[in-house]
Design a protein around this motif. Structure first.
Motif, PDB file in Angstrom:
ATOM      1  N   HIS A 296      35.775  11.458  32.040  1.00 45.58           N
ATOM      2  CA  HIS A 296      36.960  10.765  31.514  1.00 45.58           C
ATOM      3  C   HIS A 296      38.166  11.701  31.547  1.00 45.58           C
ATOM      4  N   SER A 402      38.516   5.328  32.565  1.00 44.77           N
ATOM      5  CA  SER A 402      37.887   4.515  31.518  1.00 44.77           C
ATOM      6  C   SER A 402      36.381   4.419  31.750  1.00 44.77           C
ATOM      7  N   ASP A 404      34.815   1.584  32.000  1.00 43.86           N
ATOM      8  CA  ASP A 404      34.608   0.554  33.027  1.00 43.86           C
ATOM      9  C   ASP A 404      34.755   1.131  34.432  1.00 43.86           C
TER      10      ASP A 404
END
Ligand code: NAD
Length: 509
Positions: A296, A402, A404
């Protein structure tokens, strides 16, 4: 045991009916210690006639093995497991000298092998079919589990013993005979390990050495009945095609390029240690190595620094010394990984650590196949390095915005073997477990195995499962049996059909 004496003893040998035989082949190739570059033994590419002799012995022995009681087979497998434990240090030393892996990793491999053997020794006698509710009054309907016959196991060099035993223990417990064809780069390790099966009837477990032609002959042999293959995609495909021609069952354990996601809530120090282990154990030559590390963006720079600090601690050298990383399996593999590395750098990745052959090794390792554990940063999703298997000591770190995006990229692969995530967020844990398309998902527990649970891949990583109950059923047929003990008439569906059951007469004709 002196290792060189053992290499000399095993040179040119294969293992037939409980004993070592010298192959009559004129095709012998040197076995090279990848840490030193020195020749330590000679590998025989056995002849077709020798393979045929091994197959015939396996079929005869399998009948004897299957005729035993399940308890007798179980006791003999436990005895083999005990022997594996006793010879583990010797086998691990041979393994280190032949494949380069650190001695400790060889000892671990042996321990996973005898625990899997003990597990299947019991499971094999516990689960032998089921009693069904019958569809006809007074009848007995049941299933019984029967062996395939002679199982061929074809292997790569990276885990020569545990990959063998994860399949062979199940195959033997199911009542099969086994013929193993190890990699050309780990055959001495397998040969020395064959001593573990002295208690079994001769011919139940045998070993032939050689390359693709020996493997292909075993696969297409009309008297072998199942193939368990671990290795590359092209070879797996060739084996699956050959088996399809004969409707011969197969298990394919092929390549991987496993994702490893790191989220902001993770304990970054632990995750950095975890990814260092997952990327560099056995010099990155693991099908489930962490090969695509999606970090991330909020923690990317900090995490990259932590990983570099961890990797900088790794000691590289001869696997018989106090080291964490040995050489690669052979020079061809190091050259291949160097090409992958060069291409990534050409495409814009930056080397944060390593990236070259080590220059500070002792003189006697100058001919070894070493490559520094390498951390790449600024890796982007389009780069080639994230779209094929690396199978070497390279950890590419790719920034994601993210959860996702991380899961989307993790799944955008032709492979689906394992997948890792580090997070403290329970929703992310649950979503990762559900959404990652892989045979195994590891949440904060990279690369763990459990003999009681199935192991295997999806997509191009393979088909079928080893380990667990599934791994036992992989190596056996299910037979349905229906018995009427009193030979009753079964007029509820036999001839003659009654008029009342005939097609109703059409009143208009
Ligand atoms: P490979 O496919 O080159 O060779 C594997 C074995 O197949 C060797 O024993 C070889 O002699 C034999 N072989 C070659 N051609 C054959 C043919 N036509 N018919 C029958 N046998 C043949 O693989 P490799 O490079 O030695 O192994 C590395 C690969 O193994 C990597 O891709 C790695 O990911 C994979 N692997 C997968 C798992 C898993 O469980 N999924 C585990 C370990 C390694």
């Amino acid at each position: 045991m002196d290792a060189q004496t053992e290499f000399d003893r095993l040179s040119g040998k294969y293992y037939l009916s409980g004993g070592y035989r010298t192959s009559a082949t004129d095709k012998r190739v040197p076995v090279i210690n990848p840490a030193t570059g020195s020749a330590i033994a000679e590998l025989a590419h056995v002849t077709i006639a020798e393979v045929d002799e091994v197959v015939a012995a396996a079929n005869a022995a399998q009948r004897e093995w299957w005729a035993m009681s399940a308890l007798e087979r179980s006791e003999l497998l436990h005895e083999a497991a005990r022997t594996m434990k006793a010879i583990a240090p010797e086998v691990a030393e041979i393994m280190t000298r032949e494949t380069g892996k650190p001695y400790k990793e060889g000892v671990d491999e042996l321990s996973w092998s005898y625990t899997a053997t003990d597990y299947y020794a019991e499971l094999g006698r516990h689960s032998v079919g089921s009693n069904l509710g019958s569809t006809v009054r007074g009848q007995m309907h049941y299933t019984s589990k029967e062996p395939m016959g002679v199982v061929v196991i074809i292997l790569p060099a990276n885990f020569p013993i545990v990959l063998l035993m994860w399949e062979a223990a199940a195959a033997l417990a199911a009542g099969n005979a086994v013929i193993v064809k190890p990699s050309e780069f780990s055959s001495m390790t397998t040969l020395t390990f064959m001593r573990a099966f002295d208690a079994l009837p001769p011919g139940v477990f045998q070993c032939v050495t050689g390359g693709g032609e020996v493997g292909a002959h075993l696969v297409s042999h009309r008297d072998t009945h199942m193939v368990g293959f671990t290795g590359s995609v092209p070879t797996g495909r060739a084996i699956a095609r050959a088996c399809a021609d004969m409707f011969k069952p197969y298990l394919i354990e092929a390549s991987g390029n496993d994702p490893f996601i790191v989220m902001p809530s993770a304990d970054l120090v632990t995750a950095a240690r975890g990814v260092t282990f997952a990327a560099f154990i056995n010099c990155g030559q693991v099908c489930t190595s962490a090969e695509r590390i999606y970090v991330h963006t909020d923690i990317y720079d900090e995490f990259a620094e932590l990983v570099v600090a961890e990797v900088a601690k790794l000691r590289i050298g001869n696997g018989l010394d106090r080291v964490d990383i040995g050489p690669m399996e052979h020079a061809g593999e190091r050259d291949r990984v160097e090409r992958i590395l060069a291409r990534a750098i050409e495409q814009g990745a930056r080397v944060a650590h390593g990236g070259k052959r080590p220059s500070d090794l002792p003189e006697e390792l100058a001919g070894g196949c070493f490559l520094e554990p390498t951390v790449l940063i600024d890796v982007t999703p389009d780069m080639d390095i994230l779209h094929g298997e690396i199978f070497g000591p390279v950890a590419p770190l790719c920034r994601v915005a993210s959860f996702d995006e991380a899961v989307g990229l993790a799944n955008a692969s032709e492979f689906g073997l394992g997948a890792n995530i580090y997070t403290a967020d329970i929703v992310e844990m649950d979503r990762a477990a559900r959404e990652l398309v892989a045979g195994m998902v590891w949440v904060n527990a990279p690369l763990l195995d459990n003999a009681a649970g199935p192991f295997g891949g999806r997509k191009m990583s393979g088909i079928g499962r080893q380990l667990g109950q599934e791994g036992l059923d992989t190596f056996r047929h299910t037979k349905l049996v229906m018995i009427d003990y009193v030979q009753s008439d079964q007029d509820f569906w036999w001839f003659p059909y009654s008029d009342a059951e005939a097609f109703p007469t059409n009143p208009t004709t």
